[in-house]
Design an enzyme around this catalytic site. Structure first.
Site, PDB file in Angstrom:
ATOM      1  N   TYR A 101      -0.693  -3.354  -6.361  1.00 14.38           N
ATOM      2  CA  TYR A 101       0.234  -2.370  -5.784  1.00 14.38           C
ATOM      3  C   TYR A 101      -0.531  -1.155  -5.254  1.00 14.38           C
ATOM      4  CZ  TYR A 101       4.566   0.451  -5.698  1.00 14.38           C
ATOM      5  OH  TYR A 101       5.642   1.218  -5.329  1.00 14.38           O
TER       6      TYR A 101
ATOM      7  N   ASN B 160      10.145   0.838   3.908  1.00 13.58           N
ATOM      8  CA  ASN B 160      10.373   1.175   2.505  1.00 13.58           C
ATOM      9  C   ASN B 160      10.324  -0.041   1.580  1.00 13.58           C
ATOM     10  OD1 ASN B 160      11.622   2.805   0.197  1.00 13.58           O
ATOM     11  ND2 ASN B 160      13.160   1.217   0.554  1.00 13.58           N
TER      12      ASN B 160
END
Lengths: 252, 77
Positions: A159, A94
Site C-alpha cells: 500500500y 479515490n
C-alpha cells in the site's frame, strides 16, 4: 448540505470508489459546489446506491459500475460519461484497496492487486480523461494518497509503495500538463473515520490516535473540503503538490 | 469546399498558433513550427476530428510534417 456559490457549475466530475467513506464525501462535496458528479463503484448495486445518494442530495449526475483494474471497463465508462454528460474535466482517483501483510508472509497476489488497483489504475484513468481536459484547456486530476505513502507502515509495504508511487506520478503529470491549465495534485489523508479504519483492532486504533496531535480521527468531509478547494478556482495555482490532511500525525 | 491540403494547414495554424504564410508542405511541426510533444498529440486529435477518422498511435508518431499529415489523410479517405 452545505451549498456554496456553485463554483463548479457546468463541470463534470468523475470520482472513483464513491460508494462510501472518503469517496462518497468527495462526490457530495463536489456536487454541492455545482458539479455534475459521476461516482463509480465496483458493483451495480454500489452504483445504484451512489445514484440514490446523489439524487437525494440534489446533485446532478449518477453512479456507474467501474472496475479500475480493467482497461476495457475504464475506456467504456469514460466514453459513456462523455456521451451522456460531457467529458469529465475533474477526475478524482479515490478507489483503493488494502491487502495488509508483513513482507515475509505477503503473497504475490496481495502485492500485485494493491499495485494494480491503487497505482496502475490512476495511470489508466488519467490517460482516458486527459484528452477531454487538453481540449477544454482546463482540468483537475486529484489523486487520493495516504499518510502511509510518506511515513511508511509495518504490514503495508504494498500500500505504501503504491501511494508513494502515486505521489511521484502526480508530480510528473503536473509538469506534463501544466501548459494546458490542467493541475494534478494528491491529497494524503491520515487516520479518517471510515469503514476501512473502523475495522482496526481497538488497541491499534488507540495507538494510532496517540500519534495525532489533534487527538481525534478525521472526518471524510475534511478530506472532501480539500479536494473541492483543489478542484475549484481558488486552488488553480496549486499543482504537483501533495496536501497532507492528517491532524498533525505527519508534518511534511 | 476546401481541399484536404487547405484543411490540414488551417488546423496546423489553429493548433500551433502560427500564421498561414509560415506553413509550407515541408514544414516540420517540431523543428519549423515550434510544436512540443503535447502539441503534436493535440494536432493529431484535431486531425482526427476534422477528418472523422481514428489515427492509431504508431501511425500518429510518423506524422511529423504538414505533407505527411496530408498524405495520411489522402490515403485514409
Amino acid at each position: 448540505m452545505q451549498q456554496d456559490n456553485a463554483g463548479l457549475s457546468g463541470k463534470v466530475a468523475l470520482v472513483t470508489g464513491a460508494s462510501r467513506g472518503i469517496g462518497r464525501a468527495i462526490a457530495l462535496r463536489l456536487g454541492a459546489a455545482g458539479a455534475t458528479v459521476i461516482g463509480t463503484a465496483t458493483s451495480e448495486s454500489g452504483a445504484a446506491a451512489i445514484a440514490e445518494v446523489l439524487s437525494h442530495n440534489g446533485v446532478a449526475g449518477t453512479g456507474m459500475c467501474l472496475d479500475v483494474s480493467s482497461p476495457e471497463s475504464i475506456i467504456a465508462v469514460v466514453k459513456e460519461i462523455a456521451e451522456k454528460f460531457g467529458a469529465p474535466t475533474i477526475l478524482v482517483n479515490n478507489a483503493g484497496i488494502t491487502r495488509d501483510n508483513i513482507l515475509m508472509r505477503m503473497k504475490d497476489d496481495e502485492w500485485d492487486s494493491v499495485i494494480n488497483t491503487n497505482l496502475s489504475s490512476i495511470y489508466r484513468m488519467s490517460k482516458a480523461c486527459v484528452r477531454g481536459m487538453t481540449k477544454a484547456r482546463w482540468g483537475r486530476i486529484i489523486n487520493i494518497s495516504s499518510v502511509v505513502g510518506s511515513m511508511g507502515n509495518a504490514g503495508q509495504s504494498n500500500y505504501a509503495a503504491a501511494k508513494a508511487g502515486l505521489e511521484g506520478y502526480t508530480r510528473s503529470l503536473a509538469r506534463e500538463l501544466g501548459s494546458r491549465q490542467i493541475t494534478v495534485n494528491a491529497v494524503a489523508p491520515g487516520f479518517i473515520d471510515t469503514d476501512m479504519t473502523r475495522g482496526l483492532p481497538e488497541e491499534h486504533r488507540l495507538n494510532l490516535l496517540a500519534q495525532v496531535p489533534l487527538g481525534r480521527l478525521g472526518d471524510p468531509k475534511e478530506i472532501a473540503g480539500v479536494v473541492a478547494f483543489l478542484a475549484g478556482d481558488e486552488g488553480a495555482y496549486v499543482t504537483g503538490e501533495t496536501l497532507h490532511v492528517n491532524g498533525g500525525m505527519y508534518m511534511g | 469546399m476546401s481541399t484536404i491540403e487547405e484543411r490540414v494547414k488551417k488546423i496546423v495554424c489553429e493548433q500551433l498558433g502560427v500564421k498561414e504564410e509560415e506553413v509550407s508542405n515541408e514544414s516540420s511541426f517540431v523543428e519549423d513550427l515550434g510544436a512540443d510533444s503535447l502539441d503534436t498529440v493535440e494536432l493529431v486529435m484535431a486531425l482526427e476530428e476534422e477528418f472523422e477518422t481514428e489515427i492509431p498511435d504508431e501511425e500518429a508518431e510518423k506524422i511529423t510534417t504538414v505533407q505527411e499529415a496530408i498524405d495520411y489523410v489522402v490515403a485514409h479517405q
